[in-house]
Structure formats: C-alpha cells, structure tokens
Design an enzyme around this catalytic site. Structure first.
Site, PDB file in Angstrom:
ATOM      1  N   GLY A 154       0.793  -1.230   0.000  1.00 30.59           N
ATOM      2  CA  GLY A 154       0.000   0.000   0.000  1.00 30.59           C
ATOM      3  C   GLY A 154       0.825   1.278   0.000  1.00 30.59           C
ATOM      4  N   SER A 155       2.044   1.218  -0.517  1.00 35.87           N
ATOM      5  CA  SER A 155       2.859   2.451  -0.536  1.00 35.87           C
ATOM      6  C   SER A 155       2.222   3.493  -1.482  1.00 35.87           C
ATOM      7  CB  SER A 155       4.297   2.150  -0.958  1.00 35.87           C
ATOM      8  OG  SER A 155       4.324   1.596  -2.253  1.00 35.87           O
ATOM      9  N   ASN A 214      -4.219   2.720 -13.741  1.00 40.08           N
ATOM     10  CA  ASN A 214      -3.200   1.857 -13.126  1.00 40.08           C
ATOM     11  C   ASN A 214      -1.865   2.557 -13.241  1.00 40.08           C
ATOM     12  OD1 ASN A 214      -2.019  -0.541 -12.052  1.00 40.08           O
ATOM     13  ND2 ASN A 214      -1.371  -1.104 -14.122  1.00 40.08           N
ATOM     14  N   HIS A 218       2.215   1.494 -13.506  1.00 39.01           N
ATOM     15  CA  HIS A 218       3.118   0.364 -13.727  1.00 39.01           C
ATOM     16  C   HIS A 218       4.556   0.883 -13.585  1.00 39.01           C
ATOM     17  CE1 HIS A 218       4.373  -3.536 -15.154  1.00 39.01           C
ATOM     18  NE2 HIS A 218       5.220  -2.926 -15.959  1.00 39.01           N
ATOM     19  N   ASP A 271      -1.858  -4.162 -18.500  1.00 39.79           N
ATOM     20  CA  ASP A 271      -0.933  -3.094 -18.909  1.00 39.79           C
ATOM     21  C   ASP A 271      -1.047  -2.644 -20.362  1.00 39.79           C
ATOM     22  OD1 ASP A 271       0.075  -3.349 -16.305  1.00 39.79           O
ATOM     23  OD2 ASP A 271       1.650  -4.735 -16.935  1.00 39.79           O
ATOM     24  N   GLU A 286       6.895   7.804  -9.439  1.00 34.19           N
ATOM     25  CA  GLU A 286       5.507   7.323  -9.315  1.00 34.19           C
ATOM     26  C   GLU A 286       4.711   8.243  -8.387  1.00 34.19           C
ATOM     27  OE1 GLU A 286       4.686   3.177  -8.583  1.00 34.19           O
ATOM     28  OE2 GLU A 286       6.639   2.572  -9.347  1.00 34.19           O
TER      29      GLU A 286
HETATM   30  C1  GAR Z   1       4.434   0.256  -7.368  1.00 37.74           C
HETATM   31  O1  GAR Z   1       5.784   0.270  -7.750  1.00 37.74           O
HETATM   32  C2  GAR Z   1       3.543   0.020  -8.558  1.00 37.74           C
HETATM   33  O2  GAR Z   1       4.040   0.618  -9.705  1.00 37.74           O
HETATM   34  C3  GAR Z   1       3.593  -1.483  -8.649  1.00 37.74           C
HETATM   35  O3  GAR Z   1       3.504  -1.927  -7.308  1.00 37.74           O
HETATM   36  C4  GAR Z   1       4.153  -0.951  -6.486  1.00 37.74           C
HETATM   37  C5  GAR Z   1       3.280  -0.471  -5.376  1.00 37.74           C
HETATM   38  O4  GAR Z   1       2.877  -1.480  -4.556  1.00 37.74           O
HETATM   39  N1  GAR Z   1       2.500  -1.972  -9.441  1.00 37.74           N
HETATM   40  C6  GAR Z   1       2.647  -2.948 -10.332  1.00 37.74           C
HETATM   41  O5  GAR Z   1       3.688  -3.551 -10.490  1.00 37.74           O
HETATM   42  C7  GAR Z   1       1.392  -3.302 -11.117  1.00 37.74           C
HETATM   43  N2  GAR Z   1       1.743  -4.012 -12.282  1.00 37.74           N
HETATM   44  P1  GAR Z   1       2.260  -1.086  -3.140  1.00 37.74           P
HETATM   45  O6  GAR Z   1       1.370   0.131  -3.343  1.00 37.74           O
HETATM   46  O7  GAR Z   1       1.528  -2.291  -2.681  1.00 37.74           O
HETATM   47  O8  GAR Z   1       3.412  -0.731  -2.240  1.00 37.74           O
END
Ligand code: GAR
Length: 224
Positions: free
Chosen positions: A15-16, A108, A110, A151, A180
C-alpha cells in the site's frame, strides 16, 4: 472550481501507493477523498494504512473465487456501494474485468515504461529485476487507463529515469518510486479537471483553455 474527486483504491500489498495518496491529500496537493480501499488479500500492510486513516476497507480474496469473472463481479458489487468517480489500481496484481459503467474510469500505475517490461507476471520487484538484468539504460513509470488485459490501456503519462550499471532492483525501484509518487497524483488531477481526452489508443492531455471549450461541447468528454 474542480470538485473533490471520489476515489476507490484497489490494492494487493504494502500500500505504498495508497499511502502516497493519503499523504498528498493531507498535504492539500490532491483534492480527493478515498471512499474505499479494496484488497485482494488479507493481512497486507495496505489495509492497516487505510484503517489507520479511517478509510472503509473490504477484502475480496482472489484465492476464494473460481475465476476472474466471479472475482471481478465481487469487486464491482463492493465498488457499487459507493459513489466513485475514479478507481485507482495501486499495486493491485490481478486482472479486474471492467464493467461497462467503469470503463474509462480506472487507472493503473506500472513501474516501467510500457510496453517494455509489462504484461502478465510483471509486477512490483519482478519488473525492476527484469529491467536491471536486461541491460537497458532507461526505465521509469507509466500511468494508464486500465482495460481488460494487463498493462495495455491507453497511456496517460510516463516519467523516465536512468538505469545505472551498478543498480540493483531495489536501488532502481527507489528511483522509479520517487517518480511514481508525482506521476499518479498528477494523472488523477488531470482526470478530475476533465483534461484527459481519449482518442482511440491515445490520450490527449488538454490544456485548461481546450478543456473549457471541451466542456462547452460535452460535459463528459473525459469519460469517452
Ligand atoms: C508500485 O511500484 C507500482 O508501480 C507497482 O507496485 C508498487 C506499489 O505497490 N504496481 C505494479 O507492479 C502493477 N503491475 P504497493 O502500493 O503495494 O506498495
């Protein structure tokens, strides 16, 4: 004045990304309200973050459903309990089959420059591992509208970072994450301002003046 955007956030892990939304909302940088956080797993840190911030939560465990259709229907039923403008996938690792009513209203993020290092199986640290091992010199992040495959939806914005010879997946992830944290709220703000116009596979980011004209013609241009 742009009204406060109502968000639903789908998570599967730490959940970052959700935490970044919460922090930006508190700091007055993102004019949004998170109506609900839905997790595809029990016992993930993202749920604790939501609870600590008094955000309603629901768990729709992926493993309890026989297929993507029934899993997706359960998510839709939960989302339908709220009045949501935009659904943000935030580290959500499954496919959500999007019902007609939410098409064009799901984003989303990525952690790579789509179409590179994307698709089924590419998520989180795995993406950065693949990037580092491939020897490419540039990576980054992509915010896109979600569609019904992994994606592939229309790209809203991308931010690039260098990949250094000495990088590990973790050092690269940290560099990408910094981008991000800016890119996702920026895309949400553009959506809230009605400045994202879909033209086939492409997304045009309207300037404020164009947006004004758009709204004169159609109130819902950004939902097309
Ligand atoms: C982020 O780096 C996001 O880009 C990635 O998960 C991370 C955040 O996870 N998402 C993907 O890879 C989706 N394909 P978190 O919010 O659970 O910390």
């Amino acid at each position: 004045m742009v009204k406060k955007i109502q968000l639903g956030v789908l998570i599967s892990g730490s959940g970052s990304t959700l935490q970044n939304f919460i922090d930006q909302i508190k700091a007055g940088k993102l004019n949004a309200h998170i109506q609900v956080v839905i997790s595809s797993k029990y016992d993930v840190a993202g749920l604790d973050r939501a609870i600590r911030n008094n955000i309603p939560t629901a768990v729709i465990p992926y493993s309890h459903y026989k297929d993507i259709d029934s899993f997706s229907s359960a998510i839709t039923r939960e989302l339908d309990r709220y009045s949501i403008d935009l659904i943000a996938l935030a580290g959500f690792i499954h496919l959500y089959k999007i019902p007609e009513k939410y098409l064009g209203r799901i984003m989303n993020i990525h952690p790579a420059l789509i179409p590179a290092f994307s698709g089924h199986g590419y998520y989180g640290r795995k993406v950065h591992e693949a990037v580092v091992n491939s020897g490419v010199k540039v990576s980054g992040c992509t915010v896109h509208f979600a569609d019904n495959t992994y994606d592939t939806g229309p790209i809203i914005l991308q931010r690039a970072v260098p990949v250094f010879f000495e990088d590990t997946p973790d050092t690269l992830a940290a560099r990408v994450l910094k981008e991000e944290y800016e890119a996702y709220p920026e895309a949400i703000r553009l959506f809230a301002e009605g400045r994202l116009q879909r033209v086939g596979r492409k997304v045009k980011v309207l300037n404020s003046k164009e947006n004004y004209k758009q709204h004169e013609n159609s109130q819902n241009s950004h939902y097309q």
